[in-house]
Design a protein around this motif. Structure first.
Motif, short mmCIF file in Angstrom:
data_model
loop_
_atom_site.label_atom_id
_atom_site.label_comp_id
_atom_site.label_asym_id
_atom_site.label_seq_id
_atom_site.Cartn_x
_atom_site.Cartn_y
_atom_site.Cartn_z
N ILE A 1 0.89 -1.15 0.07
CA ILE A 1 -0.13 -0.15 -0.14
C ILE A 1 0.91 1.29 -0.05
N VAL A 2 1.90 1.39 0.87
CA VAL A 2 2.53 2.51 1.06
C VAL A 2 3.40 2.56 -0.16
N GLN A 3 3.91 1.77 -0.97
CA GLN A 3 4.53 1.80 -2.17
C GLN A 3 3.94 2.33 -3.23
N GLN A 4 2.47 2.07 -3.31
CA GLN A 4 1.55 2.52 -4.23
C GLN A 4 0.82 3.92 -4.18
N ILE A 5 0.99 4.23 -2.67
CA ILE A 5 0.54 5.70 -2.46
C ILE A 5 1.09 6.73 -3.35
N SER A 6 2.16 6.56 -3.75
CA SER A 6 2.95 7.70 -4.42
C SER A 6 2.10 7.75 -5.70
N ASP A 7 1.37 6.62 -6.16
CA ASP A 7 0.60 6.83 -7.48
C ASP A 7 -0.82 7.60 -7.34
N ILE A 8 -1.21 7.74 -6.28
CA ILE A 8 -2.38 8.38 -5.81
C ILE A 8 -2.30 9.64 -5.20
N ILE A 9 -1.46 10.56 -5.41
CA ILE A 9 -1.10 11.72 -4.77
C ILE A 9 -2.21 12.67 -5.12
N GLY A 10 -2.62 12.82 -6.45
CA GLY A 10 -3.66 13.49 -6.90
C GLY A 10 -5.03 13.29 -6.31
N VAL A 11 -6.12 14.17 -6.16
CA VAL A 11 -7.45 13.87 -5.72
C VAL A 11 -8.11 13.09 -6.83
N GLY A 12 -8.81 12.07 -6.61
CA GLY A 12 -9.43 11.41 -7.60
C GLY A 12 -8.83 10.23 -8.10
N SER A 13 -7.20 10.30 -7.96
CA SER A 13 -6.53 8.95 -8.75
C SER A 13 -6.97 7.70 -8.06
N ASN A 14 -6.88 6.57 -8.81
CA ASN A 14 -7.52 5.27 -8.58
C ASN A 14 -6.60 4.30 -9.17
#
Ligand code: B30
Ligand code: ZN
Length: 261
Positions: A159-172
């Motif tokens: 999860i932590v690794q992939q949080i960098s891929d959802i920095i912007g609001v609405g990213s999924n």
């Protein structure tokens, strides 16, 4: 989707009641759980099903938290404990603080933990989440507390690794680890009968008073670094979502039970 609320300033928690009258109600969450005031009780065994096995899961930045959902046919559910029917998994999400000394929503003996995980379930007999939230026994939420430590928790690695891929609001994004749901919904089966339970609300607007809360007594851990990743996502106004916990609300005569297995 991000409603018109935040955790600071003119849209902060003390202002939610202007737009959302229910947030001023008498059965609000979170609360401070004082162990000396709880009523002990023996509930039937709290049971989990559909948790084992892999689940395709998705992670979203919805502007006020990191939320994980699954559209898998194998859906986790719970029954027993203080609830008298089956409740189906809808989503899970996290609450954290600007530093490691705060972040949990519920407090125990006025003590804050660094993070809280909420696993949200809806009452199956109501047919859907949208119908369930119209009913006063519509939801059950499991609350898990986390204390910050030096030691990383392997459960949060992907999860932590992939949080960098959802920095912007609405990213999924799709979560690469298909065991995430299993690990987060029922992380500690050995401690699953050791919980506090009380009637309360959603901790965000619209603050609906429809939740049977089940808060597990035994905290787990997450590392300082893992926790820091959560603070890096953005909120609707473009600033970092450094914290997203609601302050405790008055108990107002409600009884908090502790299960004695
Ligand atoms: S909590 O577990 O008490 N923190 C909702 C569910 C659980 C909690 C709080 C809120 C909820 O269902 N809120 C309404 C739906 N949301 C959800 C969403 O996707 O993110 C819409 C909204 O806020 O107005 Cu943005
Ligand atoms: Zn929550």
């Amino acid at each position: 989707v991000a409603g018109n609320f935040s955790y600071d300033g003119t849209n902060g928690p003390s202002h939610w009641g202007k737009e959302y009258k229910t947030c001023l109600g008498k059965y609000q969450s979170p609360i401070d759980i004082e162990e000396k005031d709880v009523t002990t009780m023996t509930f039937p065994e709290l049971q989990f099903s559909g948790v084992e096995g892999s689940h395709k899961a998705y992670m979203t930045n919805n502007g006020h938290t990191v939320m994980i959902q699954s559209f898998d046919s194998n859906v986790p559910s719970i029954s027993g404990g203080p609830i008298n029917s089956t409740y189906v998994f809808q989503q899970l999400h996290f609450h954290w603080g600007q530093n490691d000394n705060q972040g949990s929503e519920d407090l125990i003996n006025n003590h804050s933990f660094s993070m809280e995980l909420h696993v949200v379930f809806w009452k199956k007999e109501y047919g859907s989440y949208d119908e369930a939230v119209k009913r006063d026994d519509g939801l059950t939420v499991l609350g898990y507390l986390y204390q910050a430590t030096d030691e990383p928790n392997p459960m949060f690695e992907s999860i932590v690794q992939q949080i960098s891929d959802i920095i912007g609001v609405g990213s999924n994004i799709t979560i690469s680890d298909n065991n995430v749901l299993k690990k987060l919904v029922a992380p500690d089966i050995a401690s699953a009968q050791n919980y506090f339970t009380y009637r309360g609300s959603l901790t965000t607007p619209p603050c609906l008073e429809i939740v049977q809360w089940i808060d597990f007594v035994k905290p787990q851990h997450i590392s300082h670094e893992q926790l820091a990743a959560f603070r890096s996502i953005q909120s609707a106004d473009g600033t970092n979502l450094t914290h997203n916990f609601r302050p405790v609300q008055p108990l107002d005569g409600r009884t908090v039970y502790r299960n004695i297995a």
